[in-house]
Design a protein around this motif. Sequence first.
Motif, PDB file in Angstrom:
ATOM      1  N   ASN A  35       0.726  -1.218   0.035  1.00 47.16           N
ATOM      2  CA  ASN A  35       0.060  -0.062   0.076  1.00 47.16           C
ATOM      3  C   ASN A  35       0.794   1.127   0.092  1.00 47.16           C
ATOM      4  OD1 ASN A  35      -2.269   1.363   0.040  1.00 47.16           O
ATOM      5  ND2 ASN A  35      -3.261   0.282   1.489  1.00 47.16           N
ATOM      6  N   GLY A  36       1.010   1.889   1.211  1.00 44.26           N
ATOM      7  CA  GLY A  36       1.968   2.814   1.085  1.00 44.26           C
ATOM      8  C   GLY A  36       3.384   2.390   0.979  1.00 44.26           C
ATOM      9  N   THR A  38       6.011   1.999   3.371  1.00 42.79           N
ATOM     10  CA  THR A  38       7.117   2.339   4.027  1.00 42.79           C
ATOM     11  C   THR A  38       7.771   1.327   4.873  1.00 42.79           C
ATOM     12  OG1 THR A  38       5.424   3.159   5.572  1.00 42.79           O
ATOM     13  CG2 THR A  38       6.420   4.848   4.072  1.00 42.79           C
ATOM     14  N   ASN A  58      -2.718   0.374  -3.936  1.00 38.01           N
ATOM     15  CA  ASN A  58      -3.033   1.750  -3.504  1.00 38.01           C
ATOM     16  C   ASN A  58      -3.696   2.401  -4.526  1.00 38.01           C
ATOM     17  OD1 ASN A  58      -0.582   1.618  -5.024  1.00 38.01           O
ATOM     18  ND2 ASN A  58       0.340   3.208  -3.839  1.00 38.01           N
ATOM     19  N   THR A  80      -3.772   8.095   3.100  1.00 41.37           N
ATOM     20  CA  THR A  80      -2.697   8.162   3.838  1.00 41.37           C
ATOM     21  C   THR A  80      -2.939   8.865   5.102  1.00 41.37           C
ATOM     22  OG1 THR A  80      -2.084  10.510   3.004  1.00 41.37           O
ATOM     23  CG2 THR A  80      -1.240   8.418   1.780  1.00 41.37           C
ATOM     24  N   THR A 104       6.829  13.657   6.690  1.00 40.40           N
ATOM     25  CA  THR A 104       7.344  13.018   5.529  1.00 40.40           C
ATOM     26  C   THR A 104       6.709  11.239   5.445  1.00 40.40           C
ATOM     27  OG1 THR A 104       9.062  14.345   5.329  1.00 40.40           O
ATOM     28  CG2 THR A 104       9.174  12.575   4.126  1.00 40.40           C
ATOM     29  N   SER A 105       6.836  10.625   6.583  1.00 44.34           N
ATOM     30  CA  SER A 105       6.440   9.221   6.445  1.00 44.34           C
ATOM     31  C   SER A 105       5.075   9.206   6.430  1.00 44.34           C
ATOM     32  CB  SER A 105       7.109   8.538   7.743  1.00 44.34           C
ATOM     33  OG  SER A 105       8.414   8.443   7.689  1.00 44.34           O
ATOM     34  N   ASN A 107       3.132  10.977   4.669  1.00 48.03           N
ATOM     35  CA  ASN A 107       2.603  11.184   3.157  1.00 48.03           C
ATOM     36  C   ASN A 107       2.484   9.965   2.564  1.00 48.03           C
ATOM     37  OD1 ASN A 107       2.591  14.090   3.571  1.00 48.03           O
ATOM     38  ND2 ASN A 107       4.575  14.341   2.898  1.00 48.03           N
ATOM     39  N   LYS A 108       2.958   9.008   3.128  1.00 43.67           N
ATOM     40  CA  LYS A 108       3.106   7.379   2.482  1.00 43.67           C
ATOM     41  C   LYS A 108       2.324   6.500   3.179  1.00 43.67           C
ATOM     42  CE  LYS A 108       5.796   8.149  -1.187  1.00 43.67           C
ATOM     43  NZ  LYS A 108       5.198   7.914  -2.762  1.00 43.67           N
ATOM     44  N   THR A 110      -0.348   4.522   5.094  1.00 45.74           N
ATOM     45  CA  THR A 110      -1.755   4.501   4.868  1.00 45.74           C
ATOM     46  C   THR A 110      -2.370   4.063   6.286  1.00 45.74           C
ATOM     47  OG1 THR A 110      -1.874   2.121   4.054  1.00 45.74           O
ATOM     48  CG2 THR A 110      -1.418   4.140   2.409  1.00 45.74           C
TER      49      THR A 110
END
Length: 277
Positions: A35-36, A38, A58, A80, A104-105, A107-108, A110
């Motif tokens: 999905n994101g 990270t 995503n 997000t 910043t994280s 933003n990715k 979810t």
Amino acid sequence: MIGFSFDYYVCDTIEEAVDLYGLLSLNGKRVLYFNGGTEILTFADKNRIEFDAVIAVNQIPELKIFTLDDDALYIGAANTLTFIANTDVFPLLSDSCPFVADHTSRNKITIGGNLCGKIPFKNAVIPFFISDTTVIIANQEGIRNEPFLEVYNNGLHLQPGDLIVQFIIPRRVLNLPYYTQKLRKIGEFGYPLIGLSLVKDQGKLKAAFSAVCKNAFRSRQVEDALNDDTLPLNKRVDRAIHNIPCSIVSNLQGSAPYKKFVLKQQLVEALTQLEGE
């Protein structure tokens, strides 16, 4: 740098994603929904996980929905945390999403990823424990709805191949009085010392906790103690902490006795605030 090769697939529909997961698994592949991404990429870079294929979900429309109607709020799993934090439809959830990582994280990251990831601090989804949330889940057998607490409570309860699609939150709970807090040992970033969220729903307190035990949880026994108005506030809080159904963990963020001390302070503050509403 990730030290192994893997296949990357992009799916446009739920059916395509769950069927592909089934096919790859049948062929002996270790498969993850992406999905994101990270956590997957970070863990893979540190050699903490390995996989043969990822399926990017995503861009599936049902996973991107964010809709409020007369009955409920529908949140797709691919939204997000930054997006959700910037909405005001469900204030408790919007206030909880910034508890995760840095901007910043987020933003990715979810909302579905925060639920399904291996990191046990489920701070973004803690509101779902106490808001009568329903989860829409897809797999090769079809689509089903399950209460959130059957999907996650003191651990994740999904079957291989299950894909989280959406969260459905009843409209009536979106603006309940609430208290939410994430405390860190030091600074503005990093893993939590403790996290907790409470709401007052029809005169009763509901509570969920993160970083207190190994996994996030909600406990009826804890809530029964918090709602026992025959006792003074401090005794209610003491009994609630005594009724926690799992061991309070010691870790780098704090010892178990220190966590218990901080938790008591926060519960007293939460009850004072909510019962003054």
